[in-house]
Design a protein around this motif. Sequence first.
Motif, PDB file in Angstrom:
ATOM      1  N   LEU A 191      17.284  44.661  31.912  1.00 47.33           N
ATOM      2  CA  LEU A 191      18.598  45.305  31.786  1.00 47.33           C
ATOM      3  C   LEU A 191      18.548  46.482  30.809  1.00 47.33           C
ATOM      4  N   MET A 192      17.709  46.378  29.777  1.00 44.39           N
ATOM      5  CA  MET A 192      17.560  47.504  28.849  1.00 44.39           C
ATOM      6  C   MET A 192      17.046  48.745  29.578  1.00 44.39           C
ATOM      7  N   VAL A 193      16.061  48.545  30.443  1.00 42.53           N
ATOM      8  CA  VAL A 193      15.487  49.677  31.175  1.00 42.53           C
ATOM      9  C   VAL A 193      16.527  50.290  32.115  1.00 42.53           C
ATOM     10  N   ALA A 194      17.201  49.440  32.878  1.00 39.01           N
ATOM     11  CA  ALA A 194      18.189  49.933  33.840  1.00 39.01           C
ATOM     12  C   ALA A 194      19.351  50.617  33.130  1.00 39.01           C
ATOM     13  N   GLY A 195      19.829  50.010  32.048  1.00 37.43           N
ATOM     14  CA  GLY A 195      20.913  50.632  31.286  1.00 37.43           C
ATOM     15  C   GLY A 195      20.484  51.970  30.716  1.00 37.43           C
ATOM     16  N   GLY A 196      19.256  52.040  30.200  1.00 40.39           N
ATOM     17  CA  GLY A 196      18.750  53.298  29.645  1.00 40.39           C
ATOM     18  C   GLY A 196      18.644  54.377  30.707  1.00 40.39           C
ATOM     19  N   LEU A 197      18.238  54.000  31.924  1.00 36.05           N
ATOM     20  CA  LEU A 197      18.144  54.977  33.015  1.00 36.05           C
ATOM     21  C   LEU A 197      19.518  55.548  33.343  1.00 36.05           C
ATOM     22  N   ILE A 198      20.520  54.683  33.404  1.00 40.64           N
ATOM     23  CA  ILE A 198      21.872  55.146  33.717  1.00 40.64           C
ATOM     24  C   ILE A 198      22.389  56.084  32.627  1.00 40.64           C
ATOM     25  N   VAL A 199      22.151  55.738  31.368  1.00 41.14           N
ATOM     26  CA  VAL A 199      22.610  56.595  30.254  1.00 41.14           C
ATOM     27  C   VAL A 199      21.949  57.960  30.327  1.00 41.14           C
ATOM     28  N   ALA A 200      20.633  57.992  30.525  1.00 38.28           N
ATOM     29  CA  ALA A 200      19.911  59.268  30.529  1.00 38.28           C
ATOM     30  C   ALA A 200      20.397  60.174  31.658  1.00 38.28           C
ATOM     31  N   VAL A 201      20.534  59.612  32.853  1.00 40.37           N
ATOM     32  CA  VAL A 201      20.985  60.419  33.992  1.00 40.37           C
ATOM     33  C   VAL A 201      22.429  60.886  33.768  1.00 40.37           C
ATOM     34  N   ALA A 202      23.267  60.002  33.260  1.00 42.82           N
ATOM     35  CA  ALA A 202      24.676  60.355  33.055  1.00 42.82           C
ATOM     36  C   ALA A 202      24.819  61.442  31.999  1.00 42.82           C
ATOM     37  N   LEU A 203      24.077  61.348  30.895  1.00 45.13           N
ATOM     38  CA  LEU A 203      24.198  62.365  29.847  1.00 45.13           C
ATOM     39  C   LEU A 203      23.683  63.710  30.334  1.00 45.13           C
ATOM     40  N   TRP A 204      22.627  63.698  31.126  1.00 49.20           N
ATOM     41  CA  TRP A 204      22.117  64.966  31.677  1.00 49.20           C
ATOM     42  C   TRP A 204      23.201  65.650  32.506  1.00 49.20           C
ATOM     43  N   HIS A 205      23.933  64.875  33.299  1.00 49.10           N
ATOM     44  CA  HIS A 205      24.987  65.465  34.134  1.00 49.10           C
ATOM     45  C   HIS A 205      26.183  65.894  33.287  1.00 49.10           C
ATOM     46  N   LEU A 206      26.409  65.238  32.161  1.00 49.65           N
ATOM     47  CA  LEU A 206      27.488  65.687  31.281  1.00 49.65           C
ATOM     48  C   LEU A 206      27.164  67.049  30.687  1.00 49.65           C
ATOM     49  N   TYR A 207      25.877  67.305  30.459  1.00 49.76           N
ATOM     50  CA  TYR A 207      25.472  68.602  29.921  1.00 49.76           C
ATOM     51  C   TYR A 207      25.443  69.675  31.003  1.00 49.76           C
ATOM     52  N   ARG A 208      24.845  69.335  32.141  1.00 51.06           N
ATOM     53  CA  ARG A 208      24.510  70.373  33.118  1.00 51.06           C
ATOM     54  C   ARG A 208      25.121  70.144  34.494  1.00 51.06           C
ATOM     55  N   GLY A 209      25.783  69.058  34.718  1.00 49.91           N
ATOM     56  CA  GLY A 209      26.267  68.735  36.045  1.00 49.91           C
ATOM     57  C   GLY A 209      27.557  69.461  36.400  1.00 49.91           C
ATOM     58  N   LYS A 210      28.087  69.150  37.589  1.00 51.36           N
ATOM     59  CA  LYS A 210      29.325  69.760  38.056  1.00 51.36           C
ATOM     60  C   LYS A 210      30.512  69.164  37.299  1.00 51.36           C
ATOM     61  N   ASP A 211      31.482  70.025  36.990  1.00 48.63           N
ATOM     62  CA  ASP A 211      32.629  69.587  36.183  1.00 48.63           C
ATOM     63  C   ASP A 211      33.380  68.433  36.844  1.00 48.63           C
ATOM     64  N   GLU A 212      33.552  68.525  38.172  1.00 50.94           N
ATOM     65  CA  GLU A 212      34.351  67.488  38.846  1.00 50.94           C
ATOM     66  C   GLU A 212      33.655  66.123  38.841  1.00 50.94           C
ATOM     67  N   GLN A 213      32.362  66.093  38.541  1.00 47.41           N
ATOM     68  CA  GLN A 213      31.638  64.821  38.509  1.00 47.41           C
ATOM     69  C   GLN A 213      31.546  64.230  37.098  1.00 47.41           C
ATOM     70  N   LYS A 214      31.900  65.017  36.091  1.00 42.64           N
ATOM     71  CA  LYS A 214      31.683  64.572  34.713  1.00 42.64           C
ATOM     72  C   LYS A 214      32.494  63.330  34.326  1.00 42.64           C
ATOM     73  N   PRO A 215      33.757  63.191  34.779  1.00 41.84           N
ATOM     74  CA  PRO A 215      34.479  61.942  34.432  1.00 41.84           C
ATOM     75  C   PRO A 215      33.750  60.696  34.917  1.00 41.84           C
ATOM     76  N   ALA A 216      33.188  60.754  36.115  1.00 43.60           N
ATOM     77  CA  ALA A 216      32.471  59.591  36.635  1.00 43.60           C
ATOM     78  C   ALA A 216      31.203  59.330  35.828  1.00 43.60           C
ATOM     79  N   PHE A 217      30.486  60.396  35.483  1.00 49.02           N
ATOM     80  CA  PHE A 217      29.259  60.197  34.712  1.00 49.02           C
ATOM     81  C   PHE A 217      29.560  59.758  33.267  1.00 49.02           C
ATOM     82  N   ARG A 218      30.716  60.157  32.751  1.00 45.35           N
ATOM     83  CA  ARG A 218      31.081  59.657  31.411  1.00 45.35           C
ATOM     84  C   ARG A 218      31.300  58.144  31.467  1.00 45.35           C
ATOM     85  N   THR A 219      31.947  57.692  32.544  1.00 53.63           N
ATOM     86  CA  THR A 219      32.124  56.248  32.724  1.00 53.63           C
ATOM     87  C   THR A 219      30.769  55.551  32.851  1.00 53.63           C
ATOM     88  N   ALA A 220      29.867  56.161  33.618  1.00 52.42           N
ATOM     89  CA  ALA A 220      28.530  55.575  33.795  1.00 52.42           C
ATOM     90  C   ALA A 220      27.783  55.513  32.468  1.00 52.42           C
TER      91      ALA A 220
END
Length: 470
Positions: A191-220
Amino acid sequence: MDALDVARWQFGVTTVYHFLFVPITIGMSLLVAIMQTIWYRTRDEKWLRLTKFFGKLFLINFAMGIVTGIVQEFQFGMNWSDYSRFVGDVFGSLLAIEALVAFFLESTFLGLWIFGWDRLPKPIHLATIWAASIGTILSMYFILAANSWMQNPVGFHINPDTGRAELNSIGALLTNKVTLATFPHTFFGALMVAGGLIVAVALWHLYRGKDEQKPAFRTALTFGGWVTVLATAGTLVSGDFQGKIMTEVQPMKMAAAEGLYETTSSAPFSLLTIGSLDGSREVFAITIPDLLSWLGKGDIHAEIEGINNLQEQYSAQYGAGVNYAPIIPVTYWSFRMMIFFGLAAGALALLTLWMTRKGRTPTSKLLLTAVLTLPILPLVANSFGWIFTEMGRQPWLVFGEMLTRDGVSRSVSMAEVITSFTTFTLLYAALAVVEVKLLLKYAKGGLPEIHPEPDDDEKDDADRPLAFAY
């Protein structure tokens, strides 16, 4: 170096490589099931998009895990035929149950989940991902039961005519105390590995992703962050329990993990120990008084057996002329690397949650760079945990029953082992490139679009694209 050494290197490389995919698969199967459950209960579209997005990453990893796992079976028969012959009657029952129950659940219901979007009723479709996740977790349990038997053989007898281990009690095998201790520790590590993967991908999208997707990635990010933090706490608690069990059944492994050479009451915990070149005595050490006795037996005054005393005991019990201590530097440092990288992952996840609290998006590129390593830290910790588990058991293949040198195939030459080792290494290198490219491609792709649900008439349209092609 002889055929035995090359066979051991091959087993180590292929097993560690395969295990890179295992914790991600176990953890992601459960977290994707939870995401879909939240969507089913709330009908919040962002959870549906997150389910499909992280479901793709899970499926890529699952496929690679199966491919690399097949090699494990192959090399047992090729390089370790004497070992396979010795344990076949014991492992056969576990592997049969694993294939008939666990892998059946995984593969069958994962297929229904992939192709069942918009075709199966929603409750049934949700049940398929839970069935696949339960199958994955059951598969982990049966494999751990087999490995735990190598660490602490129970429920068997040796047939004097064949010299093989034969099963007496499947119940004893499945309730081996080592299995019961190892299962939660491995589960939380996944679970540590899976949780870490979700955090890393979500934070990357918060920095560089599409604005309309950021609320969902913040939740993730919040979801994955708390999973990582809580799983870290779970690994600490379960690791303490596991350490006490291992001190009981494999005291040599734990003595090597602590660089404890002489049997000691109120034993100290080693922060740094430097031993002599022959591995027989301590030269320099930085320690915390009494802590090892408490960690090993729950009593700060308890006696912990040392390497030299255990060597004398095992020589009298199993025969002289064998070094019963594992390679101490490998055991000592793999144990510490496991703890260090695991704690670093938990701390980084906690820092990320703090930096992103109340809708904040940190601008620090240093944090982004650090968080992108978050899936790697617990993955490395998991790998060092397995290296410690397997190397710490040496020189035993099955503790107290079979030495590693006695399990290797006698009919396979060194040239043949080198050939298979080289082939697998090159194949694995190519698969690693494919895996990383696929994960990066789909991780950067962002959330999928959600189309309106089709009418009943459209559901019967055979020409409609496959549901997985979302």
